[in-house]
Scaffold this motif. Sequence first.
Motif, mmCIF file in Angstrom:
data_model
loop_
_atom_site.group_PDB
_atom_site.id
_atom_site.type_symbol
_atom_site.label_atom_id
_atom_site.label_comp_id
_atom_site.label_asym_id
_atom_site.label_seq_id
_atom_site.Cartn_x
_atom_site.Cartn_y
_atom_site.Cartn_z
ATOM 1 N N HIS A 252 0.825 -1.208 0.000
ATOM 2 C CA HIS A 252 0.000 0.000 0.000
ATOM 3 C C HIS A 252 0.864 1.265 0.000
ATOM 4 O O HIS A 252 0.430 2.316 -0.491
ATOM 5 N N ASP A 253 2.077 1.168 0.544
ATOM 6 C CA ASP A 253 2.977 2.324 0.527
ATOM 7 C C ASP A 253 3.346 2.728 -0.900
ATOM 8 O O ASP A 253 3.660 3.892 -1.163
ATOM 9 N N LEU A 254 3.318 1.782 -1.828
ATOM 10 C CA LEU A 254 3.591 2.108 -3.233
ATOM 11 C C LEU A 254 2.529 3.070 -3.752
ATOM 12 O O LEU A 254 2.823 3.979 -4.535
ATOM 13 N N ARG A 255 1.295 2.868 -3.317
ATOM 14 C CA ARG A 255 0.173 3.740 -3.712
ATOM 15 C C ARG A 255 0.363 5.146 -3.150
ATOM 16 O O ARG A 255 0.175 6.137 -3.853
ATOM 17 N N HIS A 256 0.755 5.231 -1.882
ATOM 18 C CA HIS A 256 1.016 6.536 -1.267
ATOM 19 C C HIS A 256 2.132 7.258 -2.020
ATOM 20 O O HIS A 256 2.048 8.465 -2.282
ATOM 21 N N ASP A 257 3.187 6.515 -2.341
ATOM 22 C CA ASP A 257 4.331 7.132 -3.007
ATOM 23 C C ASP A 257 3.960 7.591 -4.406
ATOM 24 O O ASP A 257 4.436 8.630 -4.876
ATOM 25 N N PHE A 258 3.114 6.825 -5.085
ATOM 26 C CA PHE A 258 2.640 7.255 -6.414
ATOM 27 C C PHE A 258 1.943 8.604 -6.305
ATOM 28 O O PHE A 258 2.135 9.496 -7.155
ATOM 29 N N ALA A 259 1.111 8.787 -5.271
ATOM 30 C CA ALA A 259 0.397 10.051 -5.090
ATOM 31 C C ALA A 259 1.380 11.203 -4.904
ATOM 32 O O ALA A 259 1.189 12.295 -5.449
ATOM 33 N N HIS A 260 2.446 10.978 -4.140
ATOM 34 C CA HIS A 260 3.462 12.016 -3.952
ATOM 35 C C HIS A 260 4.138 12.376 -5.264
ATOM 36 O O HIS A 260 4.340 13.558 -5.589
ATOM 37 N N ARG A 261 4.488 11.358 -6.035
ATOM 38 C CA ARG A 261 5.188 11.617 -7.294
ATOM 39 C C ARG A 261 4.271 12.297 -8.308
ATOM 40 O O ARG A 261 4.725 13.118 -9.107
ATOM 41 N N ALA A 262 2.986 11.964 -8.256
ATOM 42 C CA ALA A 262 2.033 12.638 -9.142
ATOM 43 C C ALA A 262 1.908 14.106 -8.757
ATOM 44 O O ALA A 262 1.842 14.986 -9.638
ATOM 45 N N ARG A 263 1.884 14.373 -7.473
ATOM 46 C CA ARG A 263 1.792 15.758 -6.992
ATOM 47 C C ARG A 263 3.028 16.552 -7.417
ATOM 48 O O ARG A 263 2.932 17.703 -7.874
ATOM 49 N N GLU A 264 4.192 15.928 -7.289
ATOM 50 C CA GLU A 264 5.441 16.579 -7.698
ATOM 51 C C GLU A 264 5.469 16.828 -9.206
ATOM 52 O O GLU A 264 6.119 17.770 -9.677
ATOM 53 N N ALA A 265 4.753 15.994 -9.959
ATOM 54 C CA ALA A 265 4.704 16.141 -11.420
ATOM 55 C C ALA A 265 3.705 17.207 -11.851
ATOM 56 O O ALA A 265 3.556 17.451 -13.051
ATOM 57 N N GLY A 266 3.007 17.811 -10.887
ATOM 58 C CA GLY A 266 2.105 18.902 -11.221
ATOM 59 C C GLY A 266 0.635 18.551 -11.246
ATOM 60 O O GLY A 266 -0.195 19.391 -11.609
#
Length: 310
Positions: A252-266
């Motif tokens: 599930h941490d992979l899902r959280h990290d995806f959200a962070h990277r999406a946010r960083e991508a704009g």
Amino acid sequence: MNVVPYQRPKGILEEYEKSLAGKSEKTVDAYMRALRQFTTWIADRPGNGGLFRPEQLTKTAIEMYLALLQSEGYSVSHLARVKSAVGSFARWLMEEKEILRRNPIRGVEIPAQPLLAPRQLSPDQRYILRSLVERDGNPRSEALFALGYWAGCRVSDVSWLQIKNTNIGPKVGWLSVGYKGNKMRDIDLLNQARSPLYKYIQHGGRDPDSPYVFTSQRADRLTEAGIHHWFRTLKSMATKDEWELILDITFHDLRHDFAHRAREAGWTLEEIAYYLGHVTKKGMPAIQTTIRYTQASREQIKEKLKQIKG
């Protein structure tokens, strides 16, 4: 942590290690690694001259060390393991060696983890996990990891994904996911997710008679528990140094990290909410849920402070 090379305190740790003969090899290894790092840190404190002596094992030292680990991003469960290892060592120093008069671990509280703290993986953690998948070389592993890391899918999304809801080709791909709460949504896939999924479906050895994408030898689909077991097995391939950084990471941490990277991508919060399936019963983006996933950390704010100009 910046520490000096460890100097053995007259074999005291070696003596203690022998006293752990009744414990499992994995437990002994975890205890000794934690103690060597802790005693090395003590040895590096001002006035200790690069040496560790048992009388330096104080409540203050333990509390400050645990606070340091927390500030460096270690989880509460890791801090608890360190506390357990140090406590066991201190009891041995009291009861067997009669060096300490009281156990300094008494009254030491593990620093509380902030409520709803998001899990954003470090670059090293991302590197290790992606490397493990590549080293494994199993098409199913590559596809499972890709849906968590590159598509932010829930464990239930992956476990219940059906062939009829996959639209995957050599160059394009999208899925209909959303088993949890029966909130189906269509998501397009990055090539990093599409490619391994296409490879697995075409050549991964799945049961062709099953309606589900991910199958197992025991059932027509890979269960949520089966995915968690697969992820633990993947992590067990890590070296000792790698293991220290990824031992408490979950799928599930992979899902959280995806959200962070999406946010960083704009991406906007609304876009992330839709993609992750954070929607209300009326189909509106549930921003409050998404905010938890993309919550800013102190370190992020600290870096942003450097960008403020006078």
